[in-house]
Design an enzyme around this catalytic site. Structure first.
Site, PDB file in Angstrom:
ATOM      1  N   GLU A  96       4.085  -6.739  -2.433  1.00 39.91           N
ATOM      2  CA  GLU A  96       3.063  -6.078  -3.226  1.00 39.91           C
ATOM      3  C   GLU A  96       3.659  -4.952  -4.062  1.00 39.91           C
ATOM      4  OE1 GLU A  96      -1.014  -6.876  -0.694  1.00 39.91           O
ATOM      5  OE2 GLU A  96      -0.032  -4.937  -0.393  1.00 39.91           O
ATOM      6  N   CYS A 109       4.784   1.363  -8.774  1.00 38.38           N
ATOM      7  CA  CYS A 109       5.265   1.510  -7.403  1.00 38.38           C
ATOM      8  C   CYS A 109       5.767   0.145  -6.955  1.00 38.38           C
ATOM      9  CB  CYS A 109       4.129   1.998  -6.501  1.00 38.38           C
ATOM     10  SG  CYS A 109       4.580   2.074  -4.747  1.00 38.38           S
ATOM     11  N   CYS A 116       9.187  -4.528   6.539  1.00 37.70           N
ATOM     12  CA  CYS A 116       9.988  -3.324   6.778  1.00 37.70           C
ATOM     13  C   CYS A 116      10.450  -3.326   8.227  1.00 37.70           C
ATOM     14  CB  CYS A 116       9.157  -2.077   6.491  1.00 37.70           C
ATOM     15  SG  CYS A 116      10.114  -0.538   6.559  1.00 37.70           S
ATOM     16  N   GLY A 167       9.006  -1.581   2.380  1.00 35.95           N
ATOM     17  CA  GLY A 167      10.418  -1.553   2.721  1.00 35.95           C
ATOM     18  C   GLY A 167      11.062  -0.186   2.564  1.00 35.95           C
ATOM     19  N   GLU A 168      12.276  -0.078   3.078  1.00 36.50           N
ATOM     20  CA  GLU A 168      13.097   1.129   3.012  1.00 36.50           C
ATOM     21  C   GLU A 168      14.232   0.883   2.014  1.00 36.50           C
ATOM     22  OE1 GLU A 168      15.199   4.126   2.792  1.00 36.50           O
ATOM     23  OE2 GLU A 168      13.526   4.470   4.176  1.00 36.50           O
ATOM     24  N   SER A 199      12.289   6.668  -2.719  1.00 39.50           N
ATOM     25  CA  SER A 199      11.767   7.348  -1.532  1.00 39.50           C
ATOM     26  C   SER A 199      12.374   6.753  -0.272  1.00 39.50           C
ATOM     27  CB  SER A 199      10.240   7.209  -1.489  1.00 39.50           C
ATOM     28  OG  SER A 199       9.718   7.792  -0.317  1.00 39.50           O
ATOM     29  N   SER A 222      10.303  11.095   2.836  1.00 38.51           N
ATOM     30  CA  SER A 222       9.042  11.068   3.573  1.00 38.51           C
ATOM     31  C   SER A 222       9.243  11.872   4.851  1.00 38.51           C
ATOM     32  CB  SER A 222       8.650   9.622   3.907  1.00 38.51           C
ATOM     33  OG  SER A 222       8.329   8.915   2.736  1.00 38.51           O
ATOM     34  N   LEU A 223       8.742  13.089   4.866  1.00 34.11           N
ATOM     35  CA  LEU A 223       9.046  14.003   5.967  1.00 34.11           C
ATOM     36  C   LEU A 223       7.944  13.981   7.036  1.00 34.11           C
ATOM     37  CD1 LEU A 223      11.302  15.994   6.728  1.00 34.11           C
ATOM     38  CD2 LEU A 223       9.978  17.794   5.612  1.00 34.11           C
ATOM     39  N   HIS A 224       6.756  14.452   6.666  1.00 35.10           N
ATOM     40  CA  HIS A 224       5.530  14.342   7.487  1.00 35.10           C
ATOM     41  C   HIS A 224       5.531  15.165   8.770  1.00 35.10           C
ATOM     42  CE1 HIS A 224       4.821  11.345   4.528  1.00 35.10           C
ATOM     43  NE2 HIS A 224       5.574  10.427   5.084  1.00 35.10           N
ATOM     44  N   ASN A 298      -4.168   7.691   4.022  1.00 34.51           N
ATOM     45  CA  ASN A 298      -5.002   6.519   3.761  1.00 34.51           C
ATOM     46  C   ASN A 298      -5.082   5.682   5.028  1.00 34.51           C
ATOM     47  OD1 ASN A 298      -5.074   7.136   0.841  1.00 34.51           O
ATOM     48  ND2 ASN A 298      -2.874   6.784   1.061  1.00 34.51           N
ATOM     49  N   CYS A 341      -0.910   4.924  -0.813  1.00 32.05           N
ATOM     50  CA  CYS A 341       0.300   5.150  -0.038  1.00 32.05           C
ATOM     51  C   CYS A 341       0.115   4.739   1.416  1.00 32.05           C
ATOM     52  CB  CYS A 341       0.628   6.638  -0.095  1.00 32.05           C
ATOM     53  SG  CYS A 341       2.251   6.948  -0.733  1.00 32.05           S
TER      54      CYS A 341
END
Length: 356
Positions: A96, A109, A116, A167-168, A199, A222-224, A298, A341
Site C-alpha cells: 500500500e 508515502c 514488516c 516495512g523498515e 523513516s 520513530s521514537l514514541h 490512529n 500513520c
C-alpha cells in the site's frame, strides 16, 4: 523441448550492464542510453512504448528482458482528499501507498517491504509477516503512480516523498538507496533529495551507515518513548538498539551529513503522555539538532492503544517548545480509509492480512 529462458528484470541492470547486454545481442551499444531514459526518466512500463527504437530491437528486448511494473489494484479517496492505493507486484504480492495532499505540498508515502519483520505493537503492518524486500524499481513505481494520481486528481505534481509506508527501509538498505538515486538523479525523476524523508524504527548500525554514505535525504526516527523500559514495551527493536546506541548513531550521522533529525512521537493515553515523558524526550533531543513531530495515534483493531487527550498533547508540545525544541503537532490524514500513520495493512484480500 527447449527450456524457456527466464526473463531478466531490465531495471535491475545498470546503464553499463544494459550496454554490455546489447553488444552481446549484436545490437548497437549507444541504444542503452535511450533505453535507460525510457525506463527511468519516462517511466516506461512496456518495451513497445520505446518509440525511437526499431521494432526488431524492441522484440529482441522482449525476448530477453521484463519490466516488472507495479500496478494500481484499488484506490480509495478519504473525506480529507487523502488517497490510499493498494499496488499489485509482479509476483502477486500486494503493498500500500498513500497520497497526502495539503495546501503547500503533495506528499507520497511509499512502502519499502511486503509486510514488516519488526513487531511494533501499535502498527498494523507490524502484525503482518515480512514476505520480502521491495526492489528499487518497485519503490520507484509507487512514486510514479502516486505522482500521476496527484496530477490527475488535484492538478499538482508531487513535492515530497516519505518512506513511511509498509516495512523498515533500513532493513532494505541497498534497494532503498538505489530507489532514492533513481528518483533524484538527473537521468531519473530529478527530484531534490531534500524533499525525501526516510523513516526508521531505529537500527543503530544502519543509521551510521547512512552517515558513512553521506546521504542527502532527511532522516526521521520513530521514537514514541524516550526511556528504554517504555520503548522496549511497544517497540521490541529497542532491546537490541537502546536509546544510548541510537543517540550515538544519530550523533555520528549528523557529524557526517549535517542533516538535522526528525523525531516522530505518538502520545498514547496513559502511557507516554505525562510531563515526565516530555522531560525525557526534551533531554533526548539535546543529542543532535532536531525537531519533533507529535503524531496523532490512529487506532487499529489488533491493539488497545488510545490517543492522548487533546489538552495533554498540547501541554506535552508546549513543554517541549519551552525547552527550545521545535515541535509540530501533526493531525492524522485518511483515518476513515485506514490510510493514516500505522494503519497500513492489506485488508481487501484475507489471505494477505493477519487481520483475518
Amino acid at each position: 523441448m527447449e527450456k524457456a529462458t527466464k526473463l531478466v528484470d531490465i531495471r535491475s541492470l545498470s546503464l553499463d550492464q544494459i550496454k554490455a547486454a546489447l553488444v552481446e545481442m549484436g545490437e548497437q551499444g549507444f541504444r542503452a542510453k535511450q533505453i535507460y531514459e525510457w525506463l527511468w526518466q519516462k517511466s516506461a512500463t512496456d518495451f513497445d512504448q520505446m518509440s525511437n527504437l526499431s521494432k526488431s530491437l524492441r522484440e529482441n528486448l522482449k525476448s530477453r528482458f521484463s519490466i516488472n511494473a507495479v500496478q494500481v489494484r484499488q484506490s480509495q479517496i478519504s473525506s480529507d482528499k487523502t488517497i490510499k492505493s493498494s499496488f499489485t507486484l509482479y509476483d502477486g504480492n500486494v503493498i500500500e501507498g498513500v497520497l497526502i495532499p495539503a495546501d503547500d505540498r503533495m506528499t507520497a508515502c511509499v512502502s519499502s517491504q511486503v509486510g514488516c519483520s519488526l513487531t511494533c505493537k501499535f502498527c498494523a503492518t507490524g502484525y503482518m509477516d515480512r514476505k520480502r524486500n521491495l526492489n528499487a524499481d518497485e519503490i520507484y513505481d509507487q512514486v510514479v503512480l502516486i505522482s500521476k494520481q496527484a496530477e490527475e486528481q488535484y492538478g499538482h505534481p508531487l513535492t515530497n516523498i516519505v518512506y513511511m509506508g509498509m516495512g523498515e527501509p533500513l532493513l532494505n538498505y541497498s534497494n532503498m538507496l538505489k530507489s532514492v538515486d533513481r528518483i533524484t538523479s538527473p537521468d531519473g525523476l530529478n527530484m531534490a533529495a531534500k524533499r525525501i524523508t526516510v523513516s526508521t524504527a531505529g537500527i543503530a548500525k544502519m543509521i551510521k551507515k547512512l552517515g558513512d554514505d553521506q546521504v542527502r535525504f532527511n532522516l526521521a526516527l520513530s521514537l514514541h518513548a524516550a526511556n528504554d523500559t517504555k520503548r522496549n514495551e511497544i517497540m521490541p527493536i529497542n532491546e537490541q538498539n537502546s536509546l544510548k546506541a541510537l543517540a550515538e548513531a544519530l550523533k555520528y550521522f549528523y557529524a557526517k551529513t549535517k542533516n538535522p533529525i526528525t523525531f516522530e512521537y505518538i502520545v498514547f493515553h496513559n502511557f507516554n503522555d505525562e510531563l515526565e515523558d516530555a522531560k525525557e524526550l526534551a533531554r533526548f533531543c539535546k543529542h543532535v539538532p532536531c525537531k519533533v513531530n507529535i503524531i496523532e495515534y490512529n487506532p487499529i483493531s489488533l491493539a488497545d492503544f488510545v490517543n492522548a487527550e487533546a489538552d495533554k498533547i498540547d501541554q506535552f508540545a508546549n513543554y517541549l517548545r519551552s525547552q527550545g525544541v521545535t515541535t509540530n503537532v501533526r493531525r492524522s490524514r485518511g483515518k476513515d480509509i485506514d490510510a493514516a500513520c500505522g494503519q497500513l495493512a492489506i485488508k481487501e484480500k484475507e489471505t494477505e492480512s493477519s487481520e483475518t
